[in-house]
Scaffold this motif. Structure first.
Motif, PDB file in Angstrom:
ATOM      1  N   GLY A  59      37.981  -4.477  -4.980  1.00  0.00           N
ATOM      2  CA  GLY A  59      38.791  -4.564  -3.776  1.00  0.00           C
ATOM      3  C   GLY A  59      39.622  -3.318  -3.527  1.00  0.00           C
ATOM      4  O   GLY A  59      39.667  -2.802  -2.417  1.00  0.00           O
ATOM      5  N   TYR A  60      40.265  -2.797  -4.552  1.00  0.00           N
ATOM      6  CA  TYR A  60      41.116  -1.626  -4.405  1.00  0.00           C
ATOM      7  C   TYR A  60      40.305  -0.346  -4.236  1.00  0.00           C
ATOM      8  O   TYR A  60      40.749   0.594  -3.613  1.00  0.00           O
ATOM      9  CB  TYR A  60      42.021  -1.477  -5.635  1.00  0.00           C
ATOM     10  N   LEU A  61      39.112  -0.315  -4.806  1.00  0.00           N
ATOM     11  CA  LEU A  61      38.347   0.919  -4.800  1.00  0.00           C
ATOM     12  C   LEU A  61      37.604   1.169  -3.500  1.00  0.00           C
ATOM     13  O   LEU A  61      37.164   2.283  -3.260  1.00  0.00           O
ATOM     14  CB  LEU A  61      37.329   0.880  -5.942  1.00  0.00           C
ATOM     15  N   ALA A  62      37.459   0.166  -2.669  1.00  0.00           N
ATOM     16  CA  ALA A  62      36.636   0.315  -1.480  1.00  0.00           C
ATOM     17  C   ALA A  62      37.089   1.475  -0.609  1.00  0.00           C
ATOM     18  O   ALA A  62      36.284   2.171   0.005  1.00  0.00           O
ATOM     19  CB  ALA A  62      36.652  -0.977  -0.673  1.00  0.00           C
ATOM     20  N   GLY A  63      38.402   1.728  -0.536  1.00  0.00           N
ATOM     21  CA  GLY A  63      38.918   2.759   0.341  1.00  0.00           C
ATOM     22  C   GLY A  63      38.864   4.158  -0.224  1.00  0.00           C
ATOM     23  O   GLY A  63      39.011   5.124   0.515  1.00  0.00           O
TER      24      GLY A  63
ATOM     25  N   GLU B  82      22.430   6.645  -9.111  1.00  0.00           N
ATOM     26  CA  GLU B  82      21.986   5.255  -9.219  1.00  0.00           C
ATOM     27  C   GLU B  82      22.611   4.340  -8.177  1.00  0.00           C
ATOM     28  O   GLU B  82      22.252   3.173  -8.079  1.00  0.00           O
ATOM     29  CB  GLU B  82      22.311   4.717 -10.620  1.00  0.00           C
ATOM     30  N   GLY B  83      23.568   4.856  -7.421  1.00  0.00           N
ATOM     31  CA  GLY B  83      24.250   4.020  -6.438  1.00  0.00           C
ATOM     32  C   GLY B  83      25.168   2.993  -7.067  1.00  0.00           C
ATOM     33  O   GLY B  83      25.412   1.923  -6.498  1.00  0.00           O
ATOM     34  N   TYR B  84      25.714   3.317  -8.239  1.00  0.00           N
ATOM     35  CA  TYR B  84      26.577   2.377  -8.940  1.00  0.00           C
ATOM     36  C   TYR B  84      27.923   2.243  -8.232  1.00  0.00           C
ATOM     37  O   TYR B  84      28.458   3.213  -7.682  1.00  0.00           O
ATOM     38  CB  TYR B  84      26.830   2.839 -10.379  1.00  0.00           C
ATOM     39  N   THR B  85      28.461   1.053  -8.268  1.00  0.00           N
ATOM     40  CA  THR B  85      29.829   0.818  -7.821  1.00  0.00           C
ATOM     41  C   THR B  85      30.783   1.412  -8.857  1.00  0.00           C
ATOM     42  O   THR B  85      30.391   1.713  -9.993  1.00  0.00           O
ATOM     43  CB  THR B  85      30.113  -0.677  -7.693  1.00  0.00           C
ATOM     44  N   PRO B  86      32.060   1.561  -8.507  1.00  0.00           N
ATOM     45  CA  PRO B  86      33.020   2.033  -9.512  1.00  0.00           C
ATOM     46  C   PRO B  86      33.050   1.157 -10.758  1.00  0.00           C
ATOM     47  O   PRO B  86      33.159   1.681 -11.871  1.00  0.00           O
ATOM     48  CB  PRO B  86      34.343   1.999  -8.752  1.00  0.00           C
ATOM     49  N   GLN B  87      32.978  -0.152 -10.592  1.00  0.00           N
ATOM     50  CA  GLN B  87      32.986  -1.021 -11.763  1.00  0.00           C
ATOM     51  C   GLN B  87      31.757  -0.779 -12.633  1.00  0.00           C
ATOM     52  O   GLN B  87      31.855  -0.705 -13.864  1.00  0.00           O
ATOM     53  CB  GLN B  87      33.049  -2.494 -11.354  1.00  0.00           C
TER      54      GLN B  87
ATOM     55  N   THR C 101      30.079   1.976 -12.820  1.00  0.00           N
ATOM     56  CA  THR C 101      30.253   3.288 -13.436  1.00  0.00           C
ATOM     57  C   THR C 101      31.080   3.175 -14.709  1.00  0.00           C
ATOM     58  O   THR C 101      30.735   3.748 -15.750  1.00  0.00           O
ATOM     59  CB  THR C 101      30.943   4.249 -12.454  1.00  0.00           C
ATOM     60  N   VAL C 102      32.183   2.438 -14.636  1.00  0.00           N
ATOM     61  CA  VAL C 102      33.014   2.215 -15.818  1.00  0.00           C
ATOM     62  C   VAL C 102      32.220   1.484 -16.886  1.00  0.00           C
ATOM     63  O   VAL C 102      32.286   1.825 -18.080  1.00  0.00           O
ATOM     64  CB  VAL C 102      34.283   1.432 -15.431  1.00  0.00           C
ATOM     65  N   GLU C 103      31.444   0.489 -16.507  1.00  0.00           N
ATOM     66  CA  GLU C 103      30.643  -0.264 -17.474  1.00  0.00           C
ATOM     67  C   GLU C 103      29.603   0.619 -18.160  1.00  0.00           C
ATOM     68  O   GLU C 103      29.312   0.442 -19.342  1.00  0.00           O
ATOM     69  CB  GLU C 103      29.958  -1.436 -16.774  1.00  0.00           C
ATOM     70  N   LEU C 104      29.027   1.570 -17.423  1.00  0.00           N
ATOM     71  CA  LEU C 104      28.074   2.511 -18.020  1.00  0.00           C
ATOM     72  C   LEU C 104      28.739   3.316 -19.135  1.00  0.00           C
ATOM     73  O   LEU C 104      28.168   3.484 -20.221  1.00  0.00           O
ATOM     74  CB  LEU C 104      27.530   3.450 -16.945  1.00  0.00           C
ATOM     75  N   VAL C 105      29.941   3.809 -18.871  1.00  0.00           N
ATOM     76  CA  VAL C 105      30.673   4.585 -19.883  1.00  0.00           C
ATOM     77  C   VAL C 105      31.041   3.697 -21.067  1.00  0.00           C
ATOM     78  O   VAL C 105      30.905   4.096 -22.230  1.00  0.00           O
ATOM     79  CB  VAL C 105      31.928   5.227 -19.275  1.00  0.00           C
ATOM     80  N   ILE C 106      31.513   2.495 -20.775  1.00  0.00           N
ATOM     81  CA  ILE C 106      31.862   1.551 -21.846  1.00  0.00           C
ATOM     82  C   ILE C 106      30.656   1.278 -22.734  1.00  0.00           C
ATOM     83  O   ILE C 106      30.750   1.277 -23.973  1.00  0.00           O
ATOM     84  CB  ILE C 106      32.416   0.242 -21.253  1.00  0.00           C
ATOM     85  N   SER C 107      29.496   1.059 -22.118  1.00  0.00           N
ATOM     86  CA  SER C 107      28.281   0.767 -22.884  1.00  0.00           C
ATOM     87  C   SER C 107      27.903   1.930 -23.791  1.00  0.00           C
ATOM     88  O   SER C 107      27.491   1.739 -24.944  1.00  0.00           O
ATOM     89  CB  SER C 107      27.135   0.447 -21.921  1.00  0.00           C
ATOM     90  N   PHE C 108      28.047   3.151 -23.286  1.00  0.00           N
ATOM     91  CA  PHE C 108      27.788   4.339 -24.100  1.00  0.00           C
ATOM     92  C   PHE C 108      28.647   4.334 -25.365  1.00  0.00           C
ATOM     93  O   PHE C 108      28.144   4.530 -26.483  1.00  0.00           O
ATOM     94  CB  PHE C 108      28.060   5.594 -23.265  1.00  0.00           C
ATOM     95  N   VAL C 109      29.937   4.087 -25.203  1.00  0.00           N
ATOM     96  CA  VAL C 109      30.849   4.126 -26.344  1.00  0.00           C
ATOM     97  C   VAL C 109      30.620   2.934 -27.271  1.00  0.00           C
ATOM     98  O   VAL C 109      30.636   3.089 -28.505  1.00  0.00           O
ATOM     99  CB  VAL C 109      32.308   4.173 -25.857  1.00  0.00           C
ATOM    100  N   GLN C 110      30.392   1.756 -26.715  1.00  0.00           N
ATOM    101  CA  GLN C 110      30.190   0.572 -27.547  1.00  0.00           C
ATOM    102  C   GLN C 110      28.973   0.684 -28.451  1.00  0.00           C
ATOM    103  O   GLN C 110      28.904   0.012 -29.487  1.00  0.00           O
ATOM    104  CB  GLN C 110      30.055  -0.675 -26.666  1.00  0.00           C
TER     105      GLN C 110
END
Length: 275
Positions: free
Chosen positions: A50-54, A146-151, A153-162
């Motif tokens: 919701g906050y990231l849309a703008g 990839e057309g990823y949403t901000p969320q 994108t964050v999940e991609l980085v999290i998955s890399f580290v996890q």
């Protein structure tokens, strides 16, 4: 390895050595109620849709495979560690290859560990900045491809580290406590909770997503995680300086944003800003 499109991210990086530790910590109750907390002012992206849309960036990259990344401003050492990371996210298998000068790794390995519980000093160190910046830039680029949403994108980085292997300090360093700088974690390709949390916070902070370290000192052996600034997300979060920071577990694959291990649900936390 699971079948799927392989996304290749190849990094060749180097860095200027500087150490500039800075301390700040604040106490948060077990229920996430802030107690006289202060946070350095900064414009941040957040993980909530919701906050990231703008303020979401528009990317024009058309290729889905990145085969090379070279920055002429980063000088390459002749003696390097070569590392490869492979992980799954979004039905795809991702590969990240990097080179780190051996002298840079040795520099960090030889540093004295600061006598502090404020592990944000490891995130803020300036010596690894070119590496983290280039890594963050590449994550941003491929997420745009990839057309990823901000969320996402964050999940991609999290998955890399996890997907970095968990190992405790006694096993890998022969010491009860040894916090790694991000460069060490990337070269060693192992780490415990503070090592992977430091690395994740460094990357997300460089990408301008609001991130903090979450220290759980009430745990018998201590535990650390990351808080990602967000809104309208499910799961556990801490209220900090009028914002929600959702819990992120970094020690094993599969932990989604906002899911906290049951043993830590009732623990108090110390929030450590990383900028």
């Amino acid at each position: 390895m699971r079948l799927g499109k392989v996304i290749l991210i190849s990094f060749i990086l180097a860095a200027i050595l500087m150490v500039t530790p800075l301390l700040m910590s604040s106490k948060v109750s077990a229920k996430g109620i802030p107690l006289n907390l202060e946070l350095v002012s900064k414009i941040e992206r957040i993980a909530g849709e919701g906050y990231l849309a703008g303020i979401k960036k528009i990317f024009t990259y058309s290729e889905s495979t990145v085969t090379a990344f070279n920055d002429p401003d980063l000088q390459i050492s002749s003696e390097v560690f070569e590392r490869e990371f492979v992980w799954d996210y979004g039905g795809k298998t991702w590969t990240y290859r990097m080179q780190v000068p051996q002298h840079l790794y040795r520099h960090y390995a030889q540093l004295q560990r600061p006598p502090t519980n404020d592990f944000s000093v490891y995130v803020k160190d300036a010596g690894h900045a070119p590496y983290i910046a280039a890594l963050a830039e590449k994550f941003t680029q491929v997420a745009g491809d990839e057309g990823y949403t901000p969320q996402e994108t964050v999940e991609l980085v999290i998955s890399f580290v996890q997907n970095i292997e968990y190992a405790d300090d006694e096993e890998t360093k022969g010491r009860a406590q040894y916090a790694r700088y991000p460069i060490e974690t990337l070269v060693d390709q192992v780490g415990d909770c503070e090592d992977t949390s430091i690395l994740l916070a460094a990357i997300l902070n460089e990408m301008d997503y609001g991130a903090v370290l979450i220290l759980l000192p009430d745990d018998p052996v201590g535990h650390m995680a990351v808080g990602i600034k967000g809104e309208n997300l499910p799961g556990a979060y801490y209220e900090y300086r009028g914002s929600r920071y959702y819990y992120v577990e970094t020690t094993a694959p599969g932990w989604p944003i906002g899911e906290i291990p049951e043993e830590y649900e009732r623990h108090g936390a110390i929030i450590l800003p990383v900028f």
